[in-house]
Design a protein around this motif. Sequence first.
Motif, PDB file in Angstrom:
ATOM      1  N   PRO A   1       1.322  16.718  -5.261  1.00  0.00           N
ATOM      2  CA  PRO A   1       0.520  15.495  -5.391  1.00  0.00           C
ATOM      3  C   PRO A   1       0.347  15.063  -6.839  1.00  0.00           C
ATOM      4  CG  PRO A   1      -0.896  17.381  -5.030  1.00  0.00           C
ATOM      5  CD  PRO A   1       0.503  17.903  -4.901  1.00  0.00           C
ATOM      6  N   GLY A   2       0.239  13.742  -7.013  1.00  0.00           N
ATOM      7  CA  GLY A   2       0.089  13.203  -8.348  1.00  0.00           C
ATOM      8  C   GLY A   2      -0.768  11.955  -8.340  1.00  0.00           C
ATOM      9  N   ALA A   3      -1.071  11.477  -9.536  1.00  0.00           N
ATOM     10  CA  ALA A   3      -1.885  10.268  -9.669  1.00  0.00           C
ATOM     11  C   ALA A   3      -1.554   9.587 -10.986  1.00  0.00           C
ATOM     12  CB  ALA A   3      -3.379  10.605  -9.616  1.00  0.00           C
TER      13      ALA A   3
ATOM     14  N   VAL B   1      -0.413  12.304 -13.857  1.00  0.00           N
ATOM     15  CA  VAL B   1      -1.050  13.597 -13.613  1.00  0.00           C
ATOM     16  C   VAL B   1      -0.432  14.235 -12.367  1.00  0.00           C
ATOM     17  CG1 VAL B   1      -3.232  14.748 -13.107  1.00  0.00           C
ATOM     18  CG2 VAL B   1      -3.181  12.831 -14.702  1.00  0.00           C
ATOM     19  N   ILE B   2      -0.059  15.509 -12.491  1.00  0.00           N
ATOM     20  CA  ILE B   2       0.526  16.267 -11.385  1.00  0.00           C
ATOM     21  C   ILE B   2      -0.217  17.583 -11.277  1.00  0.00           C
ATOM     22  CG2 ILE B   2       2.618  17.331 -10.461  1.00  0.00           C
ATOM     23  CD1 ILE B   2       3.011  14.397 -10.693  1.00  0.00           C
ATOM     24  N   ALA B   3      -0.493  18.026 -10.052  1.00  0.00           N
ATOM     25  CA  ALA B   3      -1.169  19.309  -9.844  1.00  0.00           C
ATOM     26  C   ALA B   3      -0.538  20.008  -8.653  1.00  0.00           C
ATOM     27  CB  ALA B   3      -2.666  19.100  -9.618  1.00  0.00           C
ATOM     28  N   PRO B   4      -0.757  21.317  -8.517  1.00  0.00           N
ATOM     29  CA  PRO B   4      -0.113  22.054  -7.422  1.00  0.00           C
ATOM     30  C   PRO B   4      -0.622  21.692  -6.030  1.00  0.00           C
ATOM     31  CG  PRO B   4      -1.444  23.534  -8.781  1.00  0.00           C
ATOM     32  CD  PRO B   4      -1.430  22.212  -9.459  1.00  0.00           C
ATOM     33  N   THR B   5      -1.877  21.246  -5.934  1.00  0.00           N
ATOM     34  CA  THR B   5      -2.440  20.852  -4.635  1.00  0.00           C
ATOM     35  C   THR B   5      -3.301  19.618  -4.824  1.00  0.00           C
ATOM     36  OG1 THR B   5      -4.476  22.146  -4.869  1.00  0.00           O
ATOM     37  CG2 THR B   5      -2.549  23.277  -3.909  1.00  0.00           C
ATOM     38  N   SER B   6      -3.607  18.950  -3.722  1.00  0.00           N
ATOM     39  CA  SER B   6      -4.499  17.789  -3.806  1.00  0.00           C
ATOM     40  C   SER B   6      -5.864  18.196  -4.321  1.00  0.00           C
ATOM     41  CB  SER B   6      -4.641  17.139  -2.420  1.00  0.00           C
ATOM     42  OG  SER B   6      -3.412  16.618  -1.980  1.00  0.00           O
TER      43      SER B   6
ATOM     44  N   PRO C   1      -4.214   7.798  -6.778  1.00  0.00           N
ATOM     45  CA  PRO C   1      -3.280   8.767  -6.193  1.00  0.00           C
ATOM     46  C   PRO C   1      -1.939   8.111  -5.867  1.00  0.00           C
ATOM     47  CG  PRO C   1      -5.455   8.992  -5.221  1.00  0.00           C
ATOM     48  CD  PRO C   1      -5.504   7.758  -6.058  1.00  0.00           C
ATOM     49  N   ILE C   2      -0.868   8.856  -6.113  1.00  0.00           N
ATOM     50  CA  ILE C   2       0.478   8.352  -5.835  1.00  0.00           C
ATOM     51  C   ILE C   2       0.819   8.636  -4.382  1.00  0.00           C
ATOM     52  CG2 ILE C   2       2.928   8.563  -6.394  1.00  0.00           C
ATOM     53  CD1 ILE C   2       2.057   9.424  -9.231  1.00  0.00           C
TER      54      ILE C   2
ATOM     55  N   VAL D   1      -2.680   4.285  -4.554  1.00  0.00           N
ATOM     56  CA  VAL D   1      -3.877   3.932  -3.796  1.00  0.00           C
ATOM     57  C   VAL D   1      -5.000   3.679  -4.788  1.00  0.00           C
ATOM     58  CG1 VAL D   1      -5.540   4.706  -2.073  1.00  0.00           C
ATOM     59  CG2 VAL D   1      -3.131   5.400  -1.887  1.00  0.00           C
ATOM     60  N   GLY D   2      -5.589   2.485  -4.705  1.00  0.00           N
ATOM     61  CA  GLY D   2      -6.657   2.155  -5.645  1.00  0.00           C
ATOM     62  C   GLY D   2      -6.822   0.660  -5.769  1.00  0.00           C
ATOM     63  N   ARG D   3      -7.196   0.207  -6.945  1.00  0.00           N
ATOM     64  CA  ARG D   3      -7.415  -1.227  -7.102  1.00  0.00           C
ATOM     65  C   ARG D   3      -6.107  -2.018  -7.192  1.00  0.00           C
ATOM     66  NH1 ARG D   3     -10.208  -1.652 -13.129  1.00  0.00           N
ATOM     67  NH2 ARG D   3      -8.845  -0.205 -14.245  1.00  0.00           N
ATOM     68  N   TYR D   4      -4.963  -1.329  -7.310  1.00  0.00           N
ATOM     69  CA  TYR D   4      -3.631  -1.927  -7.185  1.00  0.00           C
ATOM     70  C   TYR D   4      -2.877  -1.074  -6.168  1.00  0.00           C
ATOM     71  CZ  TYR D   4      -5.342  -2.561 -11.979  1.00  0.00           C
ATOM     72  OH  TYR D   4      -6.142  -2.760 -13.082  1.00  0.00           O
ATOM     73  N   ASN D   5      -1.739  -1.576  -5.683  1.00  0.00           N
ATOM     74  CA  ASN D   5      -0.965  -0.695  -4.796  1.00  0.00           C
ATOM     75  C   ASN D   5       0.450  -0.415  -5.298  1.00  0.00           C
ATOM     76  OD1 ASN D   5      -0.109  -3.262  -4.176  1.00  0.00           O
ATOM     77  ND2 ASN D   5      -0.510  -3.119  -1.983  1.00  0.00           N
ATOM     78  N   ILE D   6       0.825  -0.999  -6.433  1.00  0.00           N
ATOM     79  CA  ILE D   6       2.091  -0.647  -7.079  1.00  0.00           C
ATOM     80  C   ILE D   6       1.843  -0.519  -8.580  1.00  0.00           C
ATOM     81  CG2 ILE D   6       4.396  -1.455  -7.752  1.00  0.00           C
ATOM     82  CD1 ILE D   6       4.463  -0.554  -4.942  1.00  0.00           C
ATOM     83  N   ALA D   7       2.343   0.575  -9.166  1.00  0.00           N
ATOM     84  CA  ALA D   7       2.367   0.725 -10.622  1.00  0.00           C
ATOM     85  C   ALA D   7       3.821   0.904 -11.029  1.00  0.00           C
ATOM     86  CB  ALA D   7       1.536   1.923 -11.068  1.00  0.00           C
ATOM     87  N   MET D   8       4.211   0.293 -12.133  1.00  0.00           N
ATOM     88  CA  MET D   8       5.588   0.468 -12.566  1.00  0.00           C
ATOM     89  C   MET D   8       5.679   0.442 -14.087  1.00  0.00           C
ATOM     90  SD  MET D   8       7.296  -3.178 -11.498  1.00  0.00           S
ATOM     91  CE  MET D   8       7.053  -4.675 -12.472  1.00  0.00           C
ATOM     92  N   THR D   9       6.689   1.146 -14.607  1.00  0.00           N
ATOM     93  CA  THR D   9       6.954   1.124 -16.039  1.00  0.00           C
ATOM     94  C   THR D   9       8.239   0.360 -16.289  1.00  0.00           C
ATOM     95  OG1 THR D   9       8.153   3.232 -15.969  1.00  0.00           O
ATOM     96  CG2 THR D   9       5.793   3.317 -16.442  1.00  0.00           C
TER      97      THR D   9
END
Length: 336
Positions: A64-66, A106-111, A135-136, A266-274
């Motif tokens: 999981p990531g965000a 941000v990446i972590a081993p579990t939610s 959250p991604i 998931v949040g105030r937008y639904n797509i993030a891109m670079t």
Amino acid sequence: MQEMALDELDLRLINALQIQPRVSWAALGRVLGVDPATLGRRWDRISTEGLAWVTGYAVDRLSPGAIVEVEAMPGKLLELAKALLEDPEVATVDITAGSRDLVLSVIAPTSEALYRYVLERLEKPNLVSKVYSHPIAKVLAEASQWRLRALDTMQVEALRALKPESGRMRRFNEFDEAVAEELFRNGRATANEIAASIGANQRRVRESIASQLSAGTIRLRTDVLRSESGWPVNAWYFLSLPAAHADRIARQLSRLDEIRTVLSIVGRYNIAMTVWMRTLEDVSRLEAAIEEQLPEVRIADRSVVMRTTKLVGTLLDENGRRRGYGATYLQRSATP
């Protein structure tokens, strides 16, 4: 005018390593029509000077990531950015202009570990003012697939046709993990170099590399100093669009040359891109193209990246050159 640190052949070499990160100099020399020894010397200079590098990560650790937006306390931005480099949960740190000071991957081993980091450890006393986390839900396009476009079509196809050494499928173990971690630091490390580093048999290391690459459990990526790439402007875009059309629109977005990463969040937008662009003027041009081609998309916000200090575990200096390796949970085993 300041002389470029990378010339045309350098960019072609880097582009080739984006397609085949571990291609031999002999094979690449045949594709580019350049002496293999020349290519080797050039890569030694480029990588030693931190102008480009090959690293990697474990594919099964992408979630999981965000995406986390952070506002720093007044006068504390650079101090906060430096403090975050030590957190293995933080894969990438972008210092931005606009509505947020930092954008973190941000990446972590579990939610649970992800939420715990955002709620408990990211809120650094006297440094952080506000945090907005997203959250991604899905990675729709990855930066590791972005290309410089310095090669012609025939060269690209010739490189894609090269078959890396295949390995037999098997259950991976701690030895493979040790080999992978060496590749994560230097994706072009030879079997001999890795064997010497971990105290192992060279043939066994070679078999492990082939098996892991064949299985797709690890992914190698070639990155380049942005200011020398021909695409010096970096920006984050935050989009709102109908959820039912997200996958289709993401595929259309990823076809645009400038777009590197597309994430469903998931949040105030639904797509993030670079995106990487050639000039600041291209910001408006890209937005106009998106609005024209994808009328369902609303560009909710954007931020230009002023400096990246950590990029998928690689530590960068104030000029964007590689200066070290910071590692993340993408690149090593970790318990929650």
